[in-house]
Design a protein around this motif. Structure first.
Motif, short mmCIF file in Angstrom:
data_model
loop_
_atom_site.label_atom_id
_atom_site.label_comp_id
_atom_site.label_asym_id
_atom_site.label_seq_id
_atom_site.Cartn_x
_atom_site.Cartn_y
_atom_site.Cartn_z
N ALA A 177 6.87 6.79 10.15
CA ALA A 177 6.44 6.69 8.74
C ALA A 177 5.00 6.22 8.64
N ALA A 178 4.57 5.36 9.57
CA ALA A 178 3.19 4.86 9.55
C ALA A 178 2.19 5.95 9.89
N GLU A 179 2.66 7.03 10.53
CA GLU A 179 1.78 8.13 10.88
C GLU A 179 1.78 9.24 9.83
N THR A 180 2.28 8.94 8.65
CA THR A 180 2.22 9.84 7.50
C THR A 180 1.52 9.09 6.36
N PRO A 181 1.13 9.78 5.29
CA PRO A 181 0.48 9.07 4.18
C PRO A 181 1.44 8.23 3.34
N TRP A 182 2.75 8.44 3.45
CA TRP A 182 3.68 7.86 2.48
C TRP A 182 3.84 6.36 2.62
N LEU A 183 4.00 5.87 3.84
CA LEU A 183 4.09 4.42 4.02
C LEU A 183 2.80 3.72 3.61
N PRO A 184 1.63 4.19 4.05
CA PRO A 184 0.39 3.55 3.58
C PRO A 184 0.25 3.56 2.06
N LEU A 185 0.67 4.62 1.41
CA LEU A 185 0.59 4.67 -0.06
C LEU A 185 1.49 3.61 -0.69
N GLY A 186 2.69 3.43 -0.12
CA GLY A 186 3.59 2.40 -0.63
C GLY A 186 3.01 1.01 -0.43
N LEU A 187 2.44 0.76 0.74
CA LEU A 187 1.83 -0.54 1.00
C LEU A 187 0.62 -0.77 0.10
N LEU A 188 -0.15 0.27 -0.15
CA LEU A 188 -1.32 0.15 -1.03
C LEU A 188 -0.88 -0.14 -2.46
N ALA A 189 0.18 0.51 -2.91
CA ALA A 189 0.67 0.26 -4.27
C ALA A 189 1.16 -1.18 -4.42
N GLY A 190 1.94 -1.66 -3.44
CA GLY A 190 2.42 -3.04 -3.50
C GLY A 190 1.29 -4.04 -3.43
N SER A 191 0.31 -3.79 -2.57
CA SER A 191 -0.83 -4.69 -2.45
C SER A 191 -1.63 -4.74 -3.74
N ALA A 192 -1.86 -3.57 -4.34
CA ALA A 192 -2.63 -3.51 -5.58
C ALA A 192 -1.89 -4.23 -6.71
N TYR A 193 -0.56 -4.07 -6.76
CA TYR A 193 0.21 -4.70 -7.84
C TYR A 193 0.13 -6.22 -7.75
N TRP A 194 0.38 -6.76 -6.57
CA TRP A 194 0.38 -8.22 -6.44
C TRP A 194 -1.04 -8.78 -6.48
N GLY A 195 -2.01 -7.98 -6.06
CA GLY A 195 -3.41 -8.41 -6.23
C GLY A 195 -3.78 -8.50 -7.70
N TYR A 196 -3.35 -7.52 -8.47
CA TYR A 196 -3.60 -7.54 -9.91
C TYR A 196 -2.89 -8.71 -10.57
N THR A 197 -1.67 -9.00 -10.11
CA THR A 197 -0.91 -10.13 -10.66
C THR A 197 -1.67 -11.44 -10.44
N ALA A 198 -2.24 -11.61 -9.25
CA ALA A 198 -2.97 -12.85 -8.94
C ALA A 198 -4.27 -12.93 -9.74
N VAL A 199 -5.00 -11.83 -9.80
CA VAL A 199 -6.31 -11.83 -10.46
C VAL A 199 -6.17 -12.08 -11.96
#
Length: 283
Positions: A177-199
């Motif tokens: 899964a890490a060698e496809t775009p889908w897992l990185p997209l999921g991690l990016l979405a989660g990171s962006a969401y919690w980053g926005y929550t903190a900011v």
């Protein structure tokens, strides 16, 4: 810290490559070359051992600080916070600080990012990455630093991206899964969401977080863990990017490391991958 260790490992890797390429040529004169030709490898290994010892000393100092010297004025609040964050007290009126909630979830995402970077590059190493990555789910950087201290560059380097033949089977699902775009997209979405929550938490929440950092062992240790994972990410991203021969690594890796979680997730999305952006049709 990550940059310095990365430069030292590069020296080690060059020494190993020179040593392995010259070993065949020096077979006939091994007795005479052993005394004169061992100085460079010895110097490289000595530097590597010094870095490893420093990392182990750092780990021991951190563990001693966290368990014996860090603030511990709010053990009851810490206990309630953990139960609330893991969902054991969903109906309780107690509210966890919003900024710390984001940091807590950051530390749930970091092991997934580290797994996608570390495991493919240690597929045939004697020192496997997955036990340390699994331990990092609970201990974060406090489990990753010992791996970093014991790790050494492999000669010849591991093939990256991994060939498709090595990504088959249920036990390779995450690496696949890490060698496809889908897992990185999921991690990016989660990171962006919690980053926005903190900011966007607001000044009151941030002031409360700073106070908790000064009083709570849970908040203090978790925040230090977050900072360590962020600092060490440069080394592992650079090492992975070099192994994959990513032509944009010198320009983008330092910039992406400035964005905690979002940057490494973006790197996973951009780096050369086994499936080159295409879904795994064989699964």
């Amino acid at each position: 810290t990550g940059y310095y260790v990365y430069r030292v490992v590069n020296v080690q890797r060059e020494v190993l490559c020179r040593d392995s390429s010259s070993s065949n040529q020096d077979t006939q004169s091994s007795s005479s070359s052993s005394s004169g030709g061992s100085s460079a490898p010895a110097a490289g290994s000595a530097t590597g051992l010094a870095v490893n010892a420093a990392l182990l000393a750092l780990w021991a100092a951190l563990m001693g600080y966290v368990f014996f010297l860090s603030p511990n004025q709010t053990p009851t609040i810490d206990s309630f916070s953990v139960e609330k964050l893991v969902g054991l007290k969903a109906d309780d009126l107690f509210e966890v600080n919003q900024v710390f909630t984001a940091v807590w979830n950051f530390m749930g995402l970091y092991p997934l990012i580290y797994a996608a970077i570390l495991i493919p590059g240690a597929r045939t190493n004697k020192l496997h990455a997955w036990p340390f990555v699994c331990a990092s789910v609970f201990l974060g950087a406090y489990a990753l630093i010992p791996y970093m201290a014991l790790w050494a560059p492999k000669s010849p380097p591991e093939q990256l991206p991994p060939p498709e033949s090595e990504l088959q089977g249920w036990n390779k699902f995450y690496m696949r899964a890490a060698e496809t775009p889908w897992l990185p997209l999921g991690l990016l979405a989660g990171s962006a969401y919690w980053g926005y929550t903190a900011v966007t938490a607001g000044l009151e929440q941030w002031l409360g977080y700073v106070q908790l950092f000064d009083e709570s062992r849970l908040v203090h240790a978790t925040s230090l863990d977050f900072m360590l994972c962020t600092l060490l990410m440069y080394f592992w991203m650079s090492n992975d990017a070099q192994g994959r021969n990513w032509d944009k690594r010198e320009a983008l890796v330092p910039l992406l490391c400035l964005l905690p979680l979002v940057g490494p997730s973006t790197y996973l999305l951009l780096r050369p991958k086994t499936y080159d952006g295409k879904a795994d049709s064989s699964s």
